[in-house]
Design a protein around this motif. Structure first.
Motif, PDB file in Angstrom:
ATOM      1  N   MET A 351       0.818  -1.211   0.000  1.00 35.24           N
ATOM      2  CA  MET A 351       0.000   0.000   0.000  1.00 35.24           C
ATOM      3  C   MET A 351       0.850   1.258   0.000  1.00 35.24           C
ATOM      4  SD  MET A 351      -3.104  -1.059   2.595  1.00 35.24           S
ATOM      5  CE  MET A 351      -3.906   0.534   2.430  1.00 35.24           C
ATOM      6  N   SER A 352       1.991   1.204   0.683  1.00 34.76           N
ATOM      7  CA  SER A 352       2.852   2.390   0.774  1.00 34.76           C
ATOM      8  C   SER A 352       3.520   2.727  -0.551  1.00 34.76           C
ATOM      9  CB  SER A 352       3.925   2.180   1.855  1.00 34.76           C
ATOM     10  OG  SER A 352       4.881   1.220   1.448  1.00 34.76           O
ATOM     11  N   ILE A 353       3.744   1.713  -1.399  1.00 36.58           N
ATOM     12  CA  ILE A 353       4.380   1.998  -2.689  1.00 36.58           C
ATOM     13  C   ILE A 353       3.350   2.168  -3.812  1.00 36.58           C
ATOM     14  CG2 ILE A 353       6.477   0.765  -2.035  1.00 36.58           C
ATOM     15  CD1 ILE A 353       5.609  -1.540  -3.818  1.00 36.58           C
ATOM     16  N   THR A 354       2.120   1.711  -3.550  1.00 37.33           N
ATOM     17  CA  THR A 354       1.061   1.873  -4.553  1.00 37.33           C
ATOM     18  C   THR A 354       0.404   3.242  -4.451  1.00 37.33           C
ATOM     19  OG1 THR A 354       0.608  -0.501  -4.459  1.00 37.33           O
ATOM     20  CG2 THR A 354      -1.067   0.881  -5.486  1.00 37.33           C
ATOM     21  N   TYR A 355       0.182   3.700  -3.219  1.00 42.03           N
ATOM     22  CA  TYR A 355      -0.444   5.001  -2.980  1.00 42.03           C
ATOM     23  C   TYR A 355       0.587   5.884  -2.286  1.00 42.03           C
ATOM     24  CZ  TYR A 355      -4.156   1.622  -3.611  1.00 42.03           C
ATOM     25  OH  TYR A 355      -4.924   0.596  -4.100  1.00 42.03           O
ATOM     26  N   GLN A 356       1.304   6.657  -3.081  1.00 44.36           N
ATOM     27  CA  GLN A 356       2.531   7.305  -2.607  1.00 44.36           C
ATOM     28  C   GLN A 356       2.279   8.703  -2.035  1.00 44.36           C
ATOM     29  OE1 GLN A 356       6.112   6.789  -4.907  1.00 44.36           O
ATOM     30  NE2 GLN A 356       5.141   5.303  -6.225  1.00 44.36           N
ATOM     31  N   TRP A 357       1.737   8.709  -0.817  1.00 49.97           N
ATOM     32  CA  TRP A 357       1.627   9.978  -0.105  1.00 49.97           C
ATOM     33  C   TRP A 357       2.852  10.220   0.773  1.00 49.97           C
ATOM     34  CZ3 TRP A 357       1.750   8.533   4.973  1.00 49.97           C
ATOM     35  CH2 TRP A 357       1.267   7.247   5.288  1.00 49.97           C
ATOM     36  N   ILE A 358       3.651   9.179   1.015  1.00 52.00           N
ATOM     37  CA  ILE A 358       4.845   9.338   1.857  1.00 52.00           C
ATOM     38  C   ILE A 358       5.862  10.295   1.216  1.00 52.00           C
ATOM     39  CG2 ILE A 358       6.774   8.142   2.957  1.00 52.00           C
ATOM     40  CD1 ILE A 358       5.015   5.708   3.235  1.00 52.00           C
ATOM     41  N   PRO A 359       6.148  10.218  -0.111  1.00 49.86           N
ATOM     42  CA  PRO A 359       7.095  11.176  -0.704  1.00 49.86           C
ATOM     43  C   PRO A 359       6.690  12.640  -0.506  1.00 49.86           C
ATOM     44  CG  PRO A 359       6.745   9.353  -2.206  1.00 49.86           C
ATOM     45  CD  PRO A 359       5.754   9.185  -1.099  1.00 49.86           C
ATOM     46  N   SER A 360       5.401  12.910  -0.457  1.00 48.66           N
ATOM     47  CA  SER A 360       4.948  14.282  -0.221  1.00 48.66           C
ATOM     48  C   SER A 360       5.379  14.760   1.163  1.00 48.66           C
ATOM     49  CB  SER A 360       3.418  14.366  -0.348  1.00 48.66           C
ATOM     50  OG  SER A 360       2.993  13.942  -1.616  1.00 48.66           O
ATOM     51  N   ILE A 361       5.256  13.876   2.156  1.00 51.10           N
ATOM     52  CA  ILE A 361       5.669  14.229   3.521  1.00 51.10           C
ATOM     53  C   ILE A 361       7.184  14.375   3.591  1.00 51.10           C
ATOM     54  CG2 ILE A 361       5.676  13.476   5.929  1.00 51.10           C
ATOM     55  CD1 ILE A 361       3.104  12.003   5.429  1.00 51.10           C
ATOM     56  N   VAL A 362       7.900  13.492   2.900  1.00 48.74           N
ATOM     57  CA  VAL A 362       9.366  13.560   2.875  1.00 48.74           C
ATOM     58  C   VAL A 362       9.828  14.904   2.337  1.00 48.74           C
ATOM     59  CG1 VAL A 362      11.449  12.610   1.822  1.00 48.74           C
ATOM     60  CG2 VAL A 362       9.697  11.076   2.719  1.00 48.74           C
ATOM     61  N   THR A 363       9.204  15.367   1.263  1.00 52.80           N
ATOM     62  CA  THR A 363       9.573  16.645   0.661  1.00 52.80           C
ATOM     63  C   THR A 363       9.341  17.785   1.639  1.00 52.80           C
ATOM     64  OG1 THR A 363       8.963  15.791  -1.514  1.00 52.80           O
ATOM     65  CG2 THR A 363       9.200  18.157  -1.320  1.00 52.80           C
ATOM     66  N   LYS A 364       8.240  17.730   2.374  1.00 52.68           N
ATOM     67  CA  LYS A 364       7.946  18.772   3.359  1.00 52.68           C
ATOM     68  C   LYS A 364       8.979  18.772   4.481  1.00 52.68           C
ATOM     69  CE  LYS A 364       4.062  20.432   1.659  1.00 52.68           C
ATOM     70  NZ  LYS A 364       3.928  21.846   1.254  1.00 52.68           N
TER      71      LYS A 364
END
Length: 472
Positions: A351-364
């Motif tokens: 789920m973490s690699i299919t729905y990639q909202w984590i990179p958005s948080i990383v950028t912030k």
């Protein structure tokens, strides 16, 4: 909450939480280190089912390995030689369990630290657990003596291609980069882990747990009389020794980690040493999927070796085929809960690699400024909590780190793994910890009460070492 189901409930809560987050946060991805926004994809009920199926599909080899190990020990629990080996080993270390714990954690952790697999030593874990329970030690001590070595090996990864392969690909760093620093972290982890494990062992001196073999269907008694003395242990000792050597040789990436090509070259020569017409006989006999020592990077070979070894032991005892199948089935059922836990953990990864909202948080979190030890550590913990498999986070964010870290790239990679290690120690998504707790029926809350002193001490000492390294 029943201790057998608390891990499942925790994972289901995390999965539901990820579904809710997908409806709120924007998504994005890193393409060669550059963040790009992508369309928001909201996870639905059917999507969860699809992701569970994908997790099982992508990790069938590891799940099969877990079940086969269980089946093998289900058979061994009925073996006279195995039960005598357990008794002999238990008597040998009686009163010296602290020394035995130090030895097992060192051997298992050192191998895991340089190997290309995390679960290779799972083949021997049930035996170690059985021996410690046989001597009346509590289950956390048995966990520390067995699974603990695997945990320390990952936390203190050195030449391990499992821990560093993808980050090496993404950043072009050598496997031996900062190897001295990595070994310092390894020995900090090993010494602290053994220290707190021994202190716990002394506090809980005796536990009345008659069912020391978790695969046995009845309470086992120590063999007595002349009949037990006639049982020869050398067949099971030889098979176990050969199995151990094969796993060690096969699961260390000799070529990439140490520049040793003798196994690859020798295997290639062996495959083509004898031909029938134009067909290499040994190559065809072994099959296309069989590889040289150092190239065994999945669990299929481990499953094969464990299964064949168990068959040899069963044949040596003239075990009835029907009895073999029944006992194998009992062992698989024992490990079925571990397979379910593993599947749920891997669902979170998918789920973490299919729905990639984590990179958005990383950028912030990284922002536009220069990354430092703190935000790299925070981001690593966040990414590792959800992605579980260090390969994905290392590869995806490795490109990003390589574009912003410059001369400090090698240091940042060690810091990144440090964050991943803290997740593996403490997080409810740590597949290793959850498998260990499920196997021994230990509540997750009890694990936190046991491990927090080690985690805090390890975090503080390694952080000091990293700070000193960065200012040098």
């Amino acid at each position: 909450m029943k201790k057998k189901s608390d891990k499942v409930l925790i994972l289901l809560i995390i999965i539901v939480g990820m579904v809710l987050v997908s409806w709120i946060l924007p998504q994005g991805e890193f393409s060669l280190g550059v963040f790009e926004n992508v369309d928001k994809v909201r996870v639905g009920i059917f999507d969860i089912f699809v992701n569970i199926c994908m997790a099982l599909y992508y990790n069938y080899a590891d799940i099969l390995f877990i079940l086969i190990v269980g089946g093998c020990y289900g058979v061994l629990s009925k073996s006279v030689r195995y039960r005598k080996l357990v008794d002999k080993t238990a008597n040998l270390i009686k009163g010296k369990e602290h020394i035995a714990l130090i030895v097992t954690t060192f051997v298992i952790s050192l191998f895991t630290s340089i190997s290309n697999q995390l679960f290779s030593m799972l083949v021997f874990v049930p035996f170690i657990v059985t021996v410690f329970l046989r001597n009346g030690k509590d289950r956390l001590t048995a966990l520390a003596a067995s699974f603990g070595g695997i945990l320390v090996g990952f936390v203190g990864a050195t030449f391990s291609t499992y821990a560093y392969e993808y980050i090496k690909t993404a950043t072009a760093l050598e496997a031996n980069s900062l190897i001295g620093l990595k070994f310092i972290i390894y020995f900090i982890a090993l010494i602290l882990f053994d220290l707190f494990a021994i202190l716990h062992m002394k506090k809980y001196k005796k536990v009345d747990d008659k069912k020391y073999d978790l695969f046995a269907t009845e309470v086992l008694e120590e063999p007595k009389g002349k009949k037990s003395k006639k049982v020869k242990l050398w067949p099971i000792l030889v098979v176990s020794a050969v199995l151990f050597v094969l796993i060690v040789l096969g699961q260390i990436n000799w070529e990439e980690s140490f520049g040793v090509e003798v196994f690859t070259n020798g295997f290639n020569k062996f495959q083509n040493s004898f031909k029938i017409g134009d067909v290499p006989f040994f190559s065809a006999l072994l099959g296309e999927q069989f590889a040289a020592f150092g190239k065994w990077d999945n669990s299929v070979v481990l499953s094969f070796l464990a299964f064949v070894s168990t068959i040899i032991i069963a044949i040596s005892e003239k075990m009835d085929f029907k009895d073999f199948v029944l006992r194998f089935d009992v062992g698989i059922k024992k490990m079925l809960r571990l397979a379910i836990i593993f599947g749920l953990v891997q669902t979170i990864y998918v789920m973490s690699i299919t729905y990639q909202w984590i990179p958005s948080i990383v950028t912030k979190l990284f922002g536009t400024g220069e990354p430092n030890i703190l935000n790299i550590l925070v981001v690593s913990i966040l990414v590792s909590f959800f992605t579980i498999n260090p390969g994905y986070g290392n590869y995806t964010y490795g490109y990003f780190l390589s574009t912003v870290m410059g001369e400090k790239l090698a240091d940042s990679i060690v810091i990144w793994h440090f964050g991943t290690a803290m997740v593996m120690i403490l997080a409810p998504t740590s597949m290793l910890v959850l498998l260990a707790l499920t196997y021994l029926d230990i509540p997750y809350k009890k694990w936190l009460k046991y491990i927090w002193k080690f985690a805090l001490s390890f975090f503080g000492l390694v952080l000091i070492v990293l700070l000193v390294k960065l200012v040098m």
